[in-house]
Design a protein around this motif. Structure first.
Motif, short mmCIF file in Angstrom:
data_model
loop_
_atom_site.label_atom_id
_atom_site.label_comp_id
_atom_site.label_asym_id
_atom_site.label_seq_id
_atom_site.Cartn_x
_atom_site.Cartn_y
_atom_site.Cartn_z
N PRO A 318 73.40 -5.18 12.73
CA PRO A 318 73.43 -5.05 14.19
C PRO A 318 72.99 -3.69 14.72
N ALA A 319 73.32 -2.61 14.03
CA ALA A 319 73.00 -1.27 14.54
C ALA A 319 71.50 -1.07 14.73
N LEU A 320 70.68 -1.81 14.00
CA LEU A 320 69.24 -1.67 14.15
C LEU A 320 68.79 -2.06 15.55
N GLN A 321 69.42 -3.09 16.11
CA GLN A 321 69.01 -3.56 17.44
C GLN A 321 69.24 -2.50 18.51
N GLU A 322 70.20 -1.62 18.28
CA GLU A 322 70.49 -0.57 19.25
C GLU A 322 69.40 0.50 19.29
N VAL A 323 68.66 0.67 18.22
CA VAL A 323 67.69 1.76 18.13
C VAL A 323 66.26 1.30 17.92
N LEU A 324 66.05 0.01 17.68
CA LEU A 324 64.73 -0.49 17.29
C LEU A 324 63.66 -0.14 18.32
N PHE A 325 63.98 -0.28 19.58
CA PHE A 325 63.00 0.02 20.64
C PHE A 325 63.43 1.23 21.47
#
Length: 625
Positions: A318-325
């Motif tokens: 989940p943490a990837l979605q916070e920083v992906l864009f």
């Protein structure tokens, strides 16, 4: 550090674009061993917001062979041997968060999820991860070199108050039995350490690296001279007495005054017969270096092994979605809020990436098939800091005895949003970008000080979607001073300027203020002051942050000692401050701030009665209460 172009000397030629996580990955590359094995408390995400990926890619770019063991199962000894014994060292990090913070809430309850784990599933990161991981590696490989780093190591590098055990613990370098501790962001120190190890120097002889802590059991080994400061010993600061707590606070002040790479001294702390030595911090990255490390060949994906088995019915991290864009544009923060430990980890000196690098990254993100046209953030610890606080910092470092912002801003503070505004303008002009949001914390007090309202207009016109989250934290100026935040009147000024700007633009956008309950210095009286303000303004927050005494912050020092380390009595002792302790009193403060929630009625009434303010019961709960 080697020059920035060196970061891109060597990339992986393997079909699998990720760093190796198993023997098969090593075989594909023709490796018989890794130079370094990075053990992380986070799931493996190949993105620069994750330390294992960033430092692993950096070492890879310099020709080192790096493998990743992500969230190993500590009940399985073979989990630490999947990549074999590394040629040079194991590198260990608890992950993006201190493991105790990741595993427990502010009220010391186990968390139900972990955003940095596969499927967001809790339970894959052990308590006190650095200690556990080092122990398991030592069981697997006798005599292997172990280097610890990351946020858990940084904030526990000296003796520290541990909220979960409610006691002062030794340096985690000693408790973990690691060979070396690297604190701070790590790029400079890890490369220098790697090169020294590669040249054949034993780990216990590496004692000169900036941004490192080492230990010795010999007094003769301890550095001496005018640039060396001896901290109060562990034995002194761990005593549960008034004198012990005073010594703890004195030690904290010395440590905080020595967090700048230019003017920090060597610090030494004795713990029984051993001495922990902290070298001065590593120098901040130059803009060229910062650009280069953020543009290494990351896949910007979680490892595909997480697609093979669902956790919590989900795959991915989940943490990837916070920083992906999102775009990381800066590091460091001269705001130095008391409850934040960035000063101890990243420092107060601002490091900024170039416009060109950020534009390249934005263009790259816009070409992804899953890009919807929105950049979710452009910032860092504080989004609107893009330059050092003053010209002096560039040559002399940050002031040891003076804060840049807070309740009493320094007159030498340079307030300038022009560079940030120009960067956002360039990003907005990219063809596939519909909107750019700013979500990573704006210092509204810094914004208020800017006489040029161009950035405020741009912010309201282009970078908000209906509401802006800000953090006034409290209403009482006495509490705000302890927090190192601006006075409440500054927040009211910003609130008016923000509302006026939106009216002028014909936009309906709102402020969502953020508050902390039970911060040191905050009792029922101060909480009632905040509640009355919220009642008057008609805003009652859905979410309240209970103060969390995490290692490395001034607020935690205040919480443990009950003292204000920077305020003295006539006799030279530190002034005592009120500290809310125990779950019930914390609930009382939280309920007062959220007085409109039906489930809080009895607690609000109890709090008002306890504070001697029965006259306010009808104000908050109605005439029939």
């Amino acid at each position: 550090m080697n020059n920035a172009s060196a970061f891109k000397k060597n990339g992986s030629a393997a079909k699998n674009p990720f760093l190796p996580v198993c023997r098969a990955d090593m075989d594909e590359r023709g490796w018989s061993e890794c130079d370094f094995v990075f053990v992380s408390g986070d799931a493996y995400v190949d993105h620069p917001s994750f330390a294992a990926a960033l430092l692993g890619r950096l070492l890879e770019s310099l020709g080192y062979k790096v493998g990743i063991i992500a969230q190993p199962d500590c009940s399985d000894p073979s989990a630490f041997t999947v990549l074999g014994k590394p040629r040079l060292a194991f590198l260990i990090s608890a992950g993006a968060m201190d493991s105790m913070v990741a595993n427990y809430t502010a009220n010391n309850k186990p968390r139900s999820s972990d955003a940095y784990a596969h499927g967001g599933e809790a339970g894959h990161r052990p308590d006190r991860a650095l200690i556990t991981y080092t122990s398991k590696i030592r069981e697997a490989y006798k005599g292997v070199t172990v280097i610890i780093g990351g946020i858990e190591a940084s904030l526990r590098r000296f003796s520290h108050y541990d909220y979960w055990s409610n006691k002062v613990r030794r340096s985690i370098l000693l408790d973990s039995k690691a060979d070396l501790l690297l604190y701070g962001m790590g790029e400079h120190s890890i490369i220098e350490t790697a090169d020294l190890l590669n040249s054949g120097i034993p780990i216990r002889e590496i004692r000169s690296v900036r941004g490192s802590c080492w230990f010795s059991g010999k007094e003769d080994d301890v550095p001496k001279g005018k640039n060396v400061i001896r901290l109060p010993s562990f034995q002194e600061i761990s005593k549960n007495t008034d004198k012990g707590r005073q010594k703890f606070a004195e030690s904290f002040v010395i440590q905080e005054e020595n967090t700048d790479a230019i003017n920090a001294c060597v610090l030494v702390e004795q713990s029984d017969a051993r001495f922990v030595v902290q070298n001065p911090p590593a120098f901040p990255l130059t803009t060229e270096e910062f650009d280069a490390v953020m543009e290494l060949p990351y896949t910007r994906k979680y490892h595909p092994m997480y697609d093979k088995k669902a956790a919590n019915g989900k795959t991915g991290v989940p943490a990837l979605q916070e920083v992906l864009f999102s775009l990381t544009s800066v590091r460091g923060c001269f705001g130095a809020c008391s409850f934040c430990a960035i000063t101890f980890h990243q420092g107060r000196t601002i490091q900024a990436r170039s416009h060109e690098s950020l534009v390249r990254e934005a263009k790259m993100l816009s070409e992804r098939p899953d890009f919807k046209g929105y950049i979710h953030d452009v910032g860092g610890p504080t989004a609107n800091f893009r330059k050092p606080a003053c010209k002096k910092q560039l040559n002399a470092g940050v002031c040891k005895k003076r804060q840049c912002l807070g309740t009493d801003p320094c007159p030498n503070l340079i307030v300038d949003h022009s560079d940030y505004a120009e960067l956002l303008k360039k990003l907005r002009a990219l063809p596939k970008i519909k909107k750019i949001f700013i979500r990573s914390g704006l210092r509204f007090d810094y914004l208020v000080m800017d006489k040029d309202k161009t950035f405020l207009e741009d912010l309201c016109r282009h970078h908000i979607s209906g509401q802006l989250k800000v953090a006034p934290e409290n209403v009482s100026d006495s509490v705000l001073r302890l927090m190192r935040k601006s006075t409440h009147s500054v927040y009211e000024t910003f609130s008016k300027e923000y509302a006026e700007m939106n009216r002028n633009l014909g936009m309906k956008q709102y402020l969502v203020p953020y508050y902390i309950a039970s911060h040191p210095g905050c009792g029922l009286k101060e909480t009632i002051e905040t509640a009355l303000y919220l009642k008057k303004t008609g805003f009652v927050p859905d979410q309240i942050q209970d103060f969390y005494p995490t290692p490395g912050s001034l607020s935690t020092c205040q919480y443990y000692t009950g003292l204000d380390p920077y305020s003295k009595n006539p006799d030279g002792t530190m002034k005592k401050i009120y500290v809310a302790r125990g779950a019930h009193e914390r609930r009382l403060q939280r309920s007062l701030i959220q007085f409109s929630k039906p489930e809080n009625r009895s607690l609000v009434k109890e709090a008002l009665e306890k504070a001697g303010r029965k006259d306010l019961i009808a104000v908050f709960l109605g005439k029939n209460s």
